[in-house]
Design a protein around this motif. Structure first.
Motif, short mmCIF file in Angstrom:
data_model
loop_
_atom_site.label_atom_id
_atom_site.label_comp_id
_atom_site.label_asym_id
_atom_site.label_seq_id
_atom_site.Cartn_x
_atom_site.Cartn_y
_atom_site.Cartn_z
N LYS A 1 -2.70 5.78 10.49
CA LYS A 1 -4.00 5.11 10.42
C LYS A 1 -4.10 4.26 9.16
O LYS A 1 -4.60 3.13 9.19
CB LYS A 1 -5.11 6.16 10.46
CG LYS A 1 -6.53 5.59 10.38
CD LYS A 1 -7.55 6.70 10.56
CE LYS A 1 -8.98 6.16 10.44
NZ LYS A 1 -9.32 5.79 9.06
N GLU A 2 -3.62 4.79 8.06
CA GLU A 2 -3.68 4.04 6.79
C GLU A 2 -2.80 2.79 6.85
O GLU A 2 -3.19 1.71 6.36
CB GLU A 2 -3.25 4.94 5.63
CG GLU A 2 -4.28 6.04 5.34
CD GLU A 2 -3.77 7.12 4.42
OE1 GLU A 2 -4.56 8.00 4.06
OE2 GLU A 2 -2.57 7.10 4.06
N PHE A 3 -1.62 2.92 7.46
CA PHE A 3 -0.75 1.75 7.60
C PHE A 3 -1.37 0.71 8.54
O PHE A 3 -1.26 -0.50 8.30
CB PHE A 3 0.63 2.18 8.12
CG PHE A 3 1.45 2.95 7.12
CD1 PHE A 3 1.22 2.84 5.76
CD2 PHE A 3 2.47 3.79 7.54
CE1 PHE A 3 1.99 3.55 4.84
CE2 PHE A 3 3.25 4.49 6.62
CZ PHE A 3 3.00 4.37 5.27
N ASP B 1 9.35 5.02 9.14
CA ASP B 1 9.37 4.76 10.59
C ASP B 1 7.97 4.40 11.09
O ASP B 1 7.81 3.46 11.89
CB ASP B 1 9.93 5.97 11.35
CG ASP B 1 9.13 7.25 11.11
OD1 ASP B 1 8.62 7.44 9.99
OD2 ASP B 1 9.02 8.06 12.06
N LEU B 2 6.96 5.12 10.61
CA LEU B 2 5.58 4.81 10.99
C LEU B 2 5.16 3.45 10.45
O LEU B 2 4.48 2.67 11.13
CB LEU B 2 4.63 5.88 10.45
CG LEU B 2 4.74 7.28 11.03
CD1 LEU B 2 3.74 8.21 10.35
CD2 LEU B 2 4.49 7.27 12.54
N GLY C 1 0.82 -1.20 0.00
CA GLY C 1 0.00 0.00 0.00
C GLY C 1 0.85 1.26 0.00
O GLY C 1 2.01 1.24 0.45
N ILE C 2 0.28 2.33 -0.52
CA ILE C 2 0.94 3.64 -0.56
C ILE C 2 0.09 4.62 0.22
O ILE C 2 -1.09 4.81 -0.08
CB ILE C 2 1.14 4.14 -2.01
CG1 ILE C 2 1.96 3.13 -2.81
CG2 ILE C 2 1.81 5.51 -2.01
CD1 ILE C 2 2.08 3.45 -4.28
N GLY C 3 0.68 5.24 1.21
CA GLY C 3 -0.05 6.19 2.04
C GLY C 3 -0.34 7.49 1.32
O GLY C 3 0.21 7.79 0.25
N ILE D 1 4.28 -7.36 4.11
CA ILE D 1 3.51 -6.11 4.05
C ILE D 1 4.47 -5.03 3.57
O ILE D 1 5.38 -4.63 4.29
CB ILE D 1 2.93 -5.73 5.42
CG1 ILE D 1 2.11 -6.89 6.01
CG2 ILE D 1 2.06 -4.48 5.29
CD1 ILE D 1 1.62 -6.61 7.41
N SER D 2 4.27 -4.59 2.34
CA SER D 2 5.15 -3.59 1.74
C SER D 2 4.51 -2.22 1.91
O SER D 2 3.56 -1.85 1.21
CB SER D 2 5.35 -3.91 0.25
OG SER D 2 6.03 -2.86 -0.41
N MET D 3 5.03 -1.45 2.86
CA MET D 3 4.52 -0.09 3.07
C MET D 3 5.61 0.75 3.72
O MET D 3 6.44 0.24 4.47
CB MET D 3 3.24 -0.09 3.92
CG MET D 3 3.36 -0.68 5.30
SD MET D 3 1.74 -0.72 6.15
CE MET D 3 2.22 -1.38 7.76
N GLY D 4 5.60 2.02 3.39
CA GLY D 4 6.58 2.95 3.94
C GLY D 4 7.59 3.39 2.92
O GLY D 4 8.18 2.56 2.22
N MET D 5 7.79 4.71 2.85
CA MET D 5 8.77 5.31 1.94
C MET D 5 9.66 6.27 2.75
O MET D 5 9.62 6.26 3.98
CB MET D 5 8.06 5.99 0.78
CG MET D 5 7.21 5.01 -0.04
SD MET D 5 6.48 5.69 -1.55
CE MET D 5 5.22 6.76 -0.88
#
Length: 224
Positions: free
Chosen positions: A165-167, A200-201, A152-154, A191-195
């Motif tokens: 919240k989205e993560f 950190d979140l 996902g992409i926030g 789970i691929s998330m975070g850029m």
């Protein structure tokens, strides 16, 4: 700071169980080699033809991850070598990947891209759409893809609570899909998330793969 220094700083800030994907899109091969020589082996690209060209010219122990929107007619460029496709957002794309992987005698690892930001400019599936794919007869007949998790992409926002919240929602989606469809599949674990701005979140909320580009390679010049 140099690319090497940036890499070392980031690696020290993430847990050992989180995979760092160095996002090298638009960056020259010389920059990728600086990261490679500093020990990095996992790189992310968002355009199939650019990835194909870099694969042809760079060391073959690099693991290439497709993180951008993938068009059906571009699948053929990356399936022979790609390590993982993060951005599967339709049954049509999954069918195309499976068909090409069969011709290459490969099983390709894939993630479903979920819509967590609800921004019109972004792609991604709803839970209803994801269930429809996993319950379809077409999916059940596929033998050359392996679903390893969700991506996902926030939202593009300075409101870190919204991003958090989205993560959290993506982690909950992952757990729900795991329980319902992949309870006995240990490979469904990513789970691929975070850029660069929010990894950190993402790690706090359970990310196992972070996609970091500008914090490693510097800002991109999209005018080139």
């Amino acid at each position: 700071m140099s690319i090497k220094d940036n890499l070392l700083r980031i690696k020290q800030s993430i847990p050992n169980n989180v995979t760092l994907i160095a996002v090298s899109k638009t960056k020259p091969q010389e920059d990728i080699m600086q990261a490679y020589n500093a020990g990095q082996r996992v790189f992310g690209e968002n355009k199939a033809q650019e990835m194909k060209e870099k694969y042809a010219n760079l060391p073959k122990d690099i693991q290439w991850h497709m993180i951008g929107h993938l068009q059906e007619n571009k699948v053929k460029y990356i399936v022979p070598f790609v390590s993982m496709i993060h951005s599967v957002d339709s049954l049509k794309i999954l069918l195309a990947v499976n068909k090409r992987a069969l011709l290459c005698n490969r099983v390709v690892d894939c993630l479903f891209e979920m819509d967590i930001s609800h921004e019109e400019s972004k792609f991604g599936l709803s839970m209803q759409e994801l269930r429809a794919i996993l319950l379809s007869e077409e999916y059940k007949e596929m033998k050359n893809i392996r679903i390893c998790g969700l991506m996902g992409i926030g939202s593009i926002t300075d409101l870190r609570e919204q991003t958090k919240k989205e993560f959290y929602e993506l982690k909950e989606m992952f757990l729900e899909v795991k329980r319902e469809f992949f309870a006995n599949a240990p490979y469904f674990s990513q789970i691929s998330m975070g850029m660069s701005s929010d990894y950190d979140l993402a790690i706090q909320e359970g990310s196992t793969m972070v996609r970091i580009g500008s914090d490693i390679f510097g800002a991109r010049d999209y005018t080139k």
